[in-house]
Design a protein around this motif. Structure first.
Motif, PDB file in Angstrom:
ATOM      1  N   UNK A 156       0.789  -1.234  -0.035  1.00  0.00           N
ATOM      2  CA  UNK A 156      -0.168  -0.004   0.077  1.00  0.00           C
ATOM      3  C   UNK A 156       0.969   1.107  -0.044  1.00  0.00           C
ATOM      4  N   UNK A 157       1.954   1.148   0.769  1.00  0.00           N
ATOM      5  CA  UNK A 157       2.666   2.259   0.987  1.00  0.00           C
ATOM      6  C   UNK A 157       3.603   2.544  -0.440  1.00  0.00           C
ATOM      7  N   UNK A 163      -2.839   5.554  -9.205  1.00  0.00           N
ATOM      8  CA  UNK A 163      -4.317   5.312  -9.463  1.00  0.00           C
ATOM      9  C   UNK A 163      -4.312   3.919  -9.693  1.00  0.00           C
ATOM     10  N   UNK A 164      -5.703   3.229  -9.087  1.00  0.00           N
ATOM     11  CA  UNK A 164      -6.137   2.373  -9.079  1.00  0.00           C
ATOM     12  C   UNK A 164      -6.087   1.532 -10.454  1.00  0.00           C
ATOM     13  N   UNK A 165      -6.533   2.368 -11.534  1.00  0.00           N
ATOM     14  CA  UNK A 165      -6.696   1.918 -12.753  1.00  0.00           C
ATOM     15  C   UNK A 165      -5.221   1.725 -13.632  1.00  0.00           C
TER      16      UNK A 165
END
Length: 173
Positions: A156-157, A163-165
């Motif tokens: 996560x860091x 961006x997720x996409x």
């Protein structure tokens, strides 16, 4: 104990031999319990690919362990006679209560149901900890859960600004 689908199950004090059905082969492998497995549901050892990581690392160890059910291709079927023949102390499964009850009724062996879980979610942690408690490896279960969360936090860091996409897939079939 009370399993994760609310069933009260009496389990032996010492568990040495286990049958793992559904998603539990992965869980017991993470907990270092692959050597206690006397029967499992899954694919034949010679058909395992590296993408199924837990099965790939156990394929040599489990090559002579009986397959006592299937969970592949949308089919779920367990073989009570074969489960009874391997004489496990307990059976772990990721089945609903009615299926767990049915397996226990057919085999007369304690069946502990854990939730399928959201891979690496809180329910998955609880499943690992329950199996760890029953099999006497509580400390290992806590270590595995902690390690998983450390890895998730690290990922996560590292990806927080993407961006997720735009995030690439890490694992694909």
């Amino acid at each position: 104990i009370t399993d994760m689908v609310g069933r009260k199950v009496t389990v032996p004090t010492k568990v040495n031999k286990i049958v793992v059905l559904g998603n539990t082969p992965r869980m017991v492998t993470y907990l270092g319990l692959a050597g206690e497995v006397v029967g499992y549901s899954g694919m034949k050892a010679d058909e395992v690919k590296p993408v199924t990581a837990y099965a790939y690392v156990t394929k040599d160890q489990w090559k002579d362990v009986p397959i006592v059910g299937t969970d592949a291709g949308g089919n779920t079927d367990y073989y009570p006679e074969q489960i009874i023949a391997v004489k496990p102390d307990v059976i772990f499964c990721s089945s609903p209560a009615d299926m767990a009850d049915n397996i226990q009724k057919q085999t007369n062996i304690p069946v502990i149901a854990v939730v399928q879980g959201t891979l690496f979610g809180d329910d998955y942690d609880q499943a690992l900890e329950l199996i760890g408690d029953i099999c006497g490896v509580s400390d290992r279960a806590k270590e595995v859960v902690s390690y998983i969360h450390q890895c998730l936090d690290d990922l996560a860091a590292r990806t927080k600004d993407i961006q997720d996409a735009d995030k690439p897939t890490v694992l694909s079939a």
